[in-house]
Design a protein around this motif. Sequence first.
Motif, PDB file in Angstrom:
ATOM      1  N   ALA B 134      -3.692 -20.228   0.510  1.00 60.04           N
ATOM      2  CA  ALA B 134      -4.846 -20.884   1.228  1.00 60.04           C
ATOM      3  C   ALA B 134      -6.091 -20.524   0.884  1.00 60.04           C
ATOM      4  N   THR B 135      -6.248 -19.588   0.372  1.00 66.15           N
ATOM      5  CA  THR B 135      -7.679 -18.946  -0.289  1.00 66.15           C
ATOM      6  C   THR B 135      -7.682 -19.103  -1.880  1.00 66.15           C
ATOM      7  N   HIS B 136      -8.607 -18.472  -2.282  1.00 64.07           N
ATOM      8  CA  HIS B 136      -8.831 -18.562  -3.949  1.00 64.07           C
ATOM      9  C   HIS B 136      -9.374 -20.069  -4.218  1.00 64.07           C
ATOM     10  N   GLY B 137     -10.331 -20.556  -3.265  1.00 63.72           N
ATOM     11  CA  GLY B 137     -10.739 -21.877  -3.902  1.00 63.72           C
ATOM     12  C   GLY B 137      -9.931 -22.904  -3.312  1.00 63.72           C
ATOM     13  N   GLN B 138      -8.797 -22.745  -2.634  1.00 60.13           N
ATOM     14  CA  GLN B 138      -8.097 -23.947  -2.247  1.00 60.13           C
ATOM     15  C   GLN B 138      -8.553 -24.539  -1.076  1.00 60.13           C
ATOM     16  N   HIS B 139      -8.765 -25.884  -0.946  1.00 61.70           N
ATOM     17  CA  HIS B 139      -8.945 -26.390   0.367  1.00 61.70           C
ATOM     18  C   HIS B 139      -8.242 -27.909   0.434  1.00 61.70           C
ATOM     19  N   ASN B 140      -7.521 -27.859   1.525  1.00 57.09           N
ATOM     20  CA  ASN B 140      -6.889 -29.218   1.848  1.00 57.09           C
ATOM     21  C   ASN B 140      -5.687 -29.607   0.725  1.00 57.09           C
ATOM     22  N   ARG B 141      -5.120 -28.645   0.015  1.00 59.63           N
ATOM     23  CA  ARG B 141      -4.289 -29.012  -0.946  1.00 59.63           C
ATOM     24  C   ARG B 141      -2.713 -28.173  -0.835  1.00 59.63           C
ATOM     25  N   GLN B 142      -2.498 -27.875   0.398  1.00 57.80           N
ATOM     26  CA  GLN B 142      -1.673 -26.968   0.508  1.00 57.80           C
ATOM     27  C   GLN B 142      -0.128 -27.670   0.309  1.00 57.80           C
ATOM     28  N   ARG B 143      -0.021 -28.835   0.268  1.00 55.58           N
ATOM     29  CA  ARG B 143       1.009 -29.619   0.114  1.00 55.58           C
ATOM     30  C   ARG B 143       0.870 -30.880  -0.867  1.00 55.58           C
ATOM     31  N   ALA B 144      -0.054 -30.596  -1.730  1.00 51.85           N
ATOM     32  CA  ALA B 144      -0.468 -31.539  -2.559  1.00 51.85           C
ATOM     33  C   ALA B 144       0.668 -31.299  -4.018  1.00 51.85           C
ATOM     34  N   PRO B 145       0.728 -32.511  -4.829  1.00 51.43           N
ATOM     35  CA  PRO B 145       1.598 -32.524  -5.743  1.00 51.43           C
ATOM     36  C   PRO B 145       1.100 -31.650  -7.094  1.00 51.43           C
ATOM     37  N   GLY B 146      -0.143 -31.440  -7.305  1.00 54.03           N
ATOM     38  CA  GLY B 146      -0.514 -31.049  -8.591  1.00 54.03           C
ATOM     39  C   GLY B 146      -0.926 -31.881  -9.712  1.00 54.03           C
ATOM     40  N   SER B 147      -1.062 -31.570 -11.068  1.00 56.20           N
ATOM     41  CA  SER B 147      -1.204 -32.537 -11.748  1.00 56.20           C
ATOM     42  C   SER B 147      -0.018 -33.476 -11.965  1.00 56.20           C
ATOM     43  N   ILE B 148      -0.518 -34.469 -12.456  1.00 56.33           N
ATOM     44  CA  ILE B 148       0.345 -36.077 -12.867  1.00 56.33           C
ATOM     45  C   ILE B 148       0.469 -36.145 -14.144  1.00 56.33           C
ATOM     46  N   GLY B 149      -0.090 -35.583 -14.888  1.00 59.60           N
ATOM     47  CA  GLY B 149      -0.138 -35.747 -16.434  1.00 59.60           C
ATOM     48  C   GLY B 149      -1.474 -35.479 -17.010  1.00 59.60           C
ATOM     49  N   ALA B 150      -1.485 -35.550 -18.293  1.00 65.48           N
ATOM     50  CA  ALA B 150      -2.604 -35.115 -19.157  1.00 65.48           C
ATOM     51  C   ALA B 150      -3.501 -36.284 -19.178  1.00 65.48           C
ATOM     52  N   ALA B 151      -4.913 -36.215 -19.824  1.00 72.76           N
ATOM     53  CA  ALA B 151      -5.921 -37.202 -19.664  1.00 72.76           C
ATOM     54  C   ALA B 151      -6.006 -38.073 -20.692  1.00 72.76           C
ATOM     55  N   SER B 152      -6.718 -38.101 -21.517  1.00 72.30           N
ATOM     56  CA  SER B 152      -6.923 -39.027 -22.501  1.00 72.30           C
ATOM     57  C   SER B 152      -5.770 -39.507 -23.609  1.00 72.30           C
ATOM     58  N   TYR B 153      -4.988 -38.481 -23.640  1.00 73.17           N
ATOM     59  CA  TYR B 153      -3.700 -38.911 -24.216  1.00 73.17           C
ATOM     60  C   TYR B 153      -2.631 -38.321 -23.360  1.00 73.17           C
ATOM     61  N   PRO B 154      -1.743 -39.217 -22.877  1.00 72.63           N
ATOM     62  CA  PRO B 154      -1.270 -40.459 -23.036  1.00 72.63           C
ATOM     63  C   PRO B 154      -2.137 -41.624 -22.343  1.00 72.63           C
ATOM     64  N   ALA B 155      -3.257 -40.924 -21.384  1.00 69.75           N
ATOM     65  CA  ALA B 155      -4.080 -42.151 -20.808  1.00 69.75           C
ATOM     66  C   ALA B 155      -3.294 -42.769 -19.702  1.00 69.75           C
ATOM     67  N   LYS B 156      -2.231 -42.351 -19.145  1.00 64.63           N
ATOM     68  CA  LYS B 156      -1.341 -43.254 -18.353  1.00 64.63           C
ATOM     69  C   LYS B 156      -0.485 -42.137 -17.511  1.00 64.63           C
ATOM     70  N   VAL B 157      -0.209 -42.620 -16.258  1.00 59.14           N
ATOM     71  CA  VAL B 157       0.974 -41.629 -15.606  1.00 59.14           C
ATOM     72  C   VAL B 157       2.112 -42.499 -16.032  1.00 59.14           C
ATOM     73  N   PHE B 158       3.116 -41.478 -16.278  1.00 58.29           N
ATOM     74  CA  PHE B 158       4.608 -41.899 -16.690  1.00 58.29           C
ATOM     75  C   PHE B 158       5.355 -42.296 -15.918  1.00 58.29           C
ATOM     76  N   LYS B 159       6.081 -43.295 -16.344  1.00 60.54           N
ATOM     77  CA  LYS B 159       7.093 -43.978 -15.203  1.00 60.54           C
ATOM     78  C   LYS B 159       7.966 -43.030 -14.556  1.00 60.54           C
ATOM     79  N   GLY B 160       8.404 -43.165 -13.425  1.00 56.82           N
ATOM     80  CA  GLY B 160       9.320 -42.451 -12.761  1.00 56.82           C
ATOM     81  C   GLY B 160       8.601 -40.858 -12.303  1.00 56.82           C
ATOM     82  N   MET B 161       7.224 -40.943 -12.553  1.00 54.87           N
ATOM     83  CA  MET B 161       6.868 -39.490 -11.967  1.00 54.87           C
ATOM     84  C   MET B 161       6.894 -39.427 -10.385  1.00 54.87           C
ATOM     85  N   ARG B 162       7.243 -38.278 -10.048  1.00 54.15           N
ATOM     86  CA  ARG B 162       7.868 -38.073  -8.568  1.00 54.15           C
ATOM     87  C   ARG B 162       6.278 -38.113  -7.738  1.00 54.15           C
ATOM     88  N   MET B 163       6.367 -39.057  -6.899  1.00 50.84           N
ATOM     89  CA  MET B 163       5.112 -38.744  -5.930  1.00 50.84           C
ATOM     90  C   MET B 163       5.671 -39.124  -4.513  1.00 50.84           C
TER      91      MET B 163
END
Lengths: 120, 207
Positions: B134-163
């Motif tokens: 809840a601390t260490h710089g976190q705000h409004n993120r307690q039930r957030a999914p986190g990262s959904i993939g890398a950036a410029s490569y592959p430059a997309k969110v993979f199909k079937g990503m659990r959301m």
Amino acid sequence: MDAIKFVNKELSKKNEHPNFRPGDNVVVSYKIVEGSKERIQAYRGDVIQVKGTGETKTFTVRKMSNGVGVERVFPLSSPNIVKIEVLKHGKVRRARLYYLRGLVGKKARIKEKTRVGFKK
Amino acid sequence: MNGLIGKKIGMTSIFEEDGRNIACTVIEMGPCVVTQVKTQESDNYDAIQLGFVDAKEKNTSRAMQGHFKKAKTTPKRKVVEFRDFDIVEKSVGEEIKVDEVFEEGDIINAIGTSKGKGFQGVVKRHGFGGVNDATHGQHNRQRAPGSIGAASYPAKVFKGMRMAGRDGGTRVKIQNLEVMKIFPEQNLILVKGAVPGHKGAYVILEK
């Protein structure tokens, strides 16, 4: 719902226990199995809640053990309950006596009810 | 698979001889009516089709009305096919009861439609851990999914990503439940543990 009542009626072991209410002081004789040995343990305390209906009815008994509050939940229709004895009927104004958890000593006592009228 | 169609009544608990308390589901099983028998000659596979719970004629399509008429029964609400049904020999129009298919002590599977949960986040829907701090710089993120993939490569969110999304309300099979008790006269069966679906939902038990 009727089907569930039917199932409960068919499978219940029909152990007769006296009526009691939250606030009553009871002794529960409970069968304990240790390996192959069986013994009966008496647990005395105040009933602080009665919950549920039919076969799933449970009651909670609170007692002070060496200055520590102990609460135990018993299923009313458990075959391990050998006997329930009502020692005192308590005079209380609510169905859930959770306020007793915050009280110690003389304040945690329940006044005894002198005239007891049970419908059943 | 041998099985029957039933209706979930609700849950209760029973006590075993040694004093253990066991949670059970009460299900009204059948009696089911055989509406069609498929054989190797007619359909290239063996199966039996069962119907359960009477339906109003006006709520049954003409095609299905004809189907039930052929089986010489009244229209049924739920019709399910069981492949390689081999416990009892039944012909079209005959009834199958609980005790003909199941025995006490049987290990069975239960199939039903799970309770709909609506639009749910990733923690409830997929069991993600969320962000534990809840601390260490976190705000409004307690039930957030986190990262959904890398950036410029592959430059997309993979199909079937659990959301996040619609949860529940799907066909669920619970395997290896034990039959605790059968009441043949009341068409009731007691199954150890929970079964998918709300009270009154259709449940298929198979073994």
